[in-house]
Motif scaffolding. Structure first.
Motif, PDB file in Angstrom:
ATOM      1  N   GLN A  82     -13.517  20.859  16.392  1.00 22.21           N
ATOM      2  CA  GLN A  82     -12.581  20.284  17.361  1.00 22.21           C
ATOM      3  C   GLN A  82     -11.157  20.272  16.819  1.00 22.21           C
ATOM      4  O   GLN A  82     -10.204  20.535  17.557  1.00 22.21           O
ATOM      5  CB  GLN A  82     -13.032  18.868  17.727  1.00 22.21           C
ATOM      6  CG  GLN A  82     -14.304  18.839  18.558  1.00 22.21           C
ATOM      7  CD  GLN A  82     -14.756  17.431  18.894  1.00 22.21           C
ATOM      8  OE1 GLN A  82     -14.050  16.465  18.608  1.00 22.21           O
ATOM      9  NE2 GLN A  82     -15.931  17.305  19.493  1.00 22.21           N
ATOM     10  N   LEU A  83     -11.017  19.989  15.533  1.00 23.69           N
ATOM     11  CA  LEU A  83      -9.692  20.013  14.926  1.00 23.69           C
ATOM     12  C   LEU A  83      -9.128  21.427  14.895  1.00 23.69           C
ATOM     13  O   LEU A  83      -7.938  21.650  15.192  1.00 23.69           O
ATOM     14  CB  LEU A  83      -9.773  19.447  13.500  1.00 23.69           C
ATOM     15  CG  LEU A  83      -8.449  19.195  12.778  1.00 23.69           C
ATOM     16  CD1 LEU A  83      -7.558  18.244  13.574  1.00 23.69           C
ATOM     17  CD2 LEU A  83      -8.712  18.633  11.386  1.00 23.69           C
ATOM     18  N   VAL A 137      -8.081  13.939  19.183  1.00 21.22           N
ATOM     19  CA  VAL A 137      -8.473  15.311  18.865  1.00 21.22           C
ATOM     20  C   VAL A 137      -9.676  15.721  19.711  1.00 21.22           C
ATOM     21  O   VAL A 137      -9.737  16.833  20.245  1.00 21.22           O
ATOM     22  CB  VAL A 137      -8.800  15.446  17.362  1.00 21.22           C
ATOM     23  CG1 VAL A 137      -9.360  16.836  17.050  1.00 21.22           C
ATOM     24  CG2 VAL A 137      -7.559  15.182  16.525  1.00 21.22           C
ATOM     25  N   SER A 176      -8.591  16.446  23.206  1.00 22.27           N
ATOM     26  CA  SER A 176      -7.905  17.732  23.265  1.00 22.27           C
ATOM     27  C   SER A 176      -8.905  18.885  23.254  1.00 22.27           C
ATOM     28  O   SER A 176      -8.759  19.864  23.993  1.00 22.27           O
ATOM     29  CB  SER A 176      -6.936  17.861  22.084  1.00 22.27           C
ATOM     30  OG  SER A 176      -6.353  19.146  22.040  1.00 22.27           O
ATOM     31  N   THR A 180      -7.466  22.712  18.093  1.00 22.41           N
ATOM     32  CA  THR A 180      -6.107  22.279  18.426  1.00 22.41           C
ATOM     33  C   THR A 180      -5.056  23.257  17.899  1.00 22.41           C
ATOM     34  O   THR A 180      -3.897  23.200  18.312  1.00 22.41           O
ATOM     35  CB  THR A 180      -5.820  20.879  17.848  1.00 22.41           C
ATOM     36  OG1 THR A 180      -5.847  20.945  16.411  1.00 22.41           O
ATOM     37  CG2 THR A 180      -6.852  19.873  18.321  1.00 22.41           C
TER      38      THR A 180
END
Length: 453
Positions: free
Chosen positions: A207-208, A260, A263, A211
């Motif tokens: 997930q990070l 995060v 997003s 971004t």
């Protein structure tokens, strides 16, 4: 989705992020279907000095990390050999190669001539349908600390290299500063990538990374039954939470990471600027608008391995539901004992996350031969030898094994989880989710009970 989704004038640049051997296998299945291949020389799949699957070279404890420094990501107490009695590595056909040390640093158990390399030696090749100038694929392994998972990932990384793909091994959890080094080192590739393939959209690491990327094509390949829950949560617009944690209050880390995660969920929602594909062997329902679902029928596995030799006995597949806090340990051992007795099972294929303590107890109380596979079970079963009947509790394999073993005559049977086996801390959704895993499985036999006849 076209494998050539890059800008005009250059092949699509694809980054695939995996954290488990099953995810890497399904990346290979996806690439095989789309005809992807690597257009340049392959980088090292593992740190210098590590043994290669199929070479017959011995590996160190926990799958072998002789080239990795000590610490959380390397050898040390976390990767110590399993104490006696020894848990043998998966046996294979005598012609597969020279024997070497067991997967977790212990020798072969009684009745074994010795484990053999998990992946047969083979020349580098291009996947079916690949053509010169095709799409680039780089597999990035975000290495976990669990020794069994690391060992299987190393062997799968070697298989990916033999298939002609680049593999980049990242010690992503090798200490406090490791995430900063990993993300910093990948930032440039992430910004240049045209397509991102991921095996675990629930992963905070993934997930990070989402971004950072500007990729227009996002692909989620199977990470087992979690794929079913991911698609359902995406369709409902919910936050991405693993099914066995659903229902609990978000912790401090969850709240800190919430922006995060939100997003990532937005980026995984199709739009005019972004295409999303789910590549799955699971029965995916309630598909969000704009999401393309592509069936995984394990064509790569069937093309590269087998057909297996079939034995007359039954094999039992283990689960990590005890380790995840869903099922009570005593009830699980009792269920395995009764299931093995009722159906004449002789071997127990351990899940890579099952604890050594539980496996030793199973061996002592059930008489089953405990096998810790060096590869995902789909490949192990396809290589053989494998029992004529495979017994399983609700898990991914009740969906994948019938596909991988299509045409072999092997029967897959699944035993439901009795509600009385659940722990007090199990998610309120656990029983319904597990029943859904069983109820939606195709080409499997459902067992009514586990008590001896």
């Amino acid at each position: 989705m076209s494998p050539r989704a890059g800008q005009a004038g250059h092949p699509a640049r694809t980054l695939a992020f995996v954290e488990s051997p099953v995810q890497l296998l399904n990346v290979l299945e996806w690439a095989h279907l789309h005809g992807l291949h690597d257009t340049g020389p392959s980088g090292p799949a593992v740190p210098s000095g590590s043994g290669r699957a199929g070479s017959g070279a011995p590996l160190g404890p926990g799958g072998g990390d002789p080239g990795v420094p000590g610490g959380p990501g390397g050898p040390g107490p976390a990767e110590a050999a399993v104490p006696t009695p020894a848990l043998p590595a998966q046996p294979g056909p005598a012609h597969a190669g020279a024997a070497h040390g067991g997967h977790d640093g212990v020798g072969p158990g009684p009745g074994h001539a010795g484990p053999v390399p998990a992946v047969p030696a083979q020349g580098r090749r291009l996947p079916a349908g690949a053509v010169a100038g095709g799409a680039e694929l780089t597999v990035v392994v975000l290495s976990p600390t669990d020794p069994m998972t690391r060992g299987q990932l190393r062997r799968m990384a070697d298989l990916a290299r033999d298939e002609g793909y680049r593999v980049r091994w990242e010690e992503a959890r090798g200490g406090t500063t490791a995430p900063f080094h990993t993300i910093g080192g990948l930032a440039g590739s992430l910004r240049r990538a045209d397509r991102i393939v991921m095996g675990d959209p629930f992963s905070r690491y993934v997930q990070l990374l989402l971004t950072i990327t500007r990729a227009r094509d996002l692909v989620v390949v199977d990470d087992g039954t979690a794929t079913m829950e991911f698609v359902a949560q995406l369709a409902r617009g919910e936050r991405l939470v693993r099914w066995h944690r659903k229902g609990g209050r978000p912790g401090a880390r969850d709240l800190l990471f919430a922006p995060v995660s939100s997003s990532a969920r937005r980026r995984l929602t199709p739009s005019d600027r972004r295409r999303v594909e789910v590549f799955s062997s699971m029965p995916v329902t309630d598909v969000p608008d704009g999401v393309t679902v592509t069936a995984n029928d394990f064509a790569f596995t069937r093309a590269r391995f087998g057909p297996p030799r079939i034995t007359q006995s039954a094999d039992l597949v283990g689960t990590s539901l005890v380790e995840t806090g869903v099922v009570d340990g005593d009830r699980y051992v009792e269920a395995v004992r009764n299931l093995a007795k009722a159906h004449g099972a002789t071997r127990y294929f351990a899940h890579r996350r099952e604890s050594a303590e539980k496996l030793h107890r199973l061996a002592a109380e059930t008489g089953l031969e405990i096998v810790r596979p060096d590869l995902p079970l789909e490949l192990i079963a396809r290589r053989g030898p494998i029992g004529r009947t495979i017994l399983s509790f609700p898990s991914t394999v009740v969906h994948t094994l019938p596909l991988a073993l299509a045409g072999t005559g092997v029967r897959v049977a699944v035993c439901d989880i009795d509600p009385t086996w659940l722990t007090d801390g199990a998610s309120p959704r656990a029983q319904g989710f597990l029943s859904g895993v069983t109820g939606t499985a195709r080409d499997v036999h459902r067992l009514a009970a586990v008590s001896p006849a």
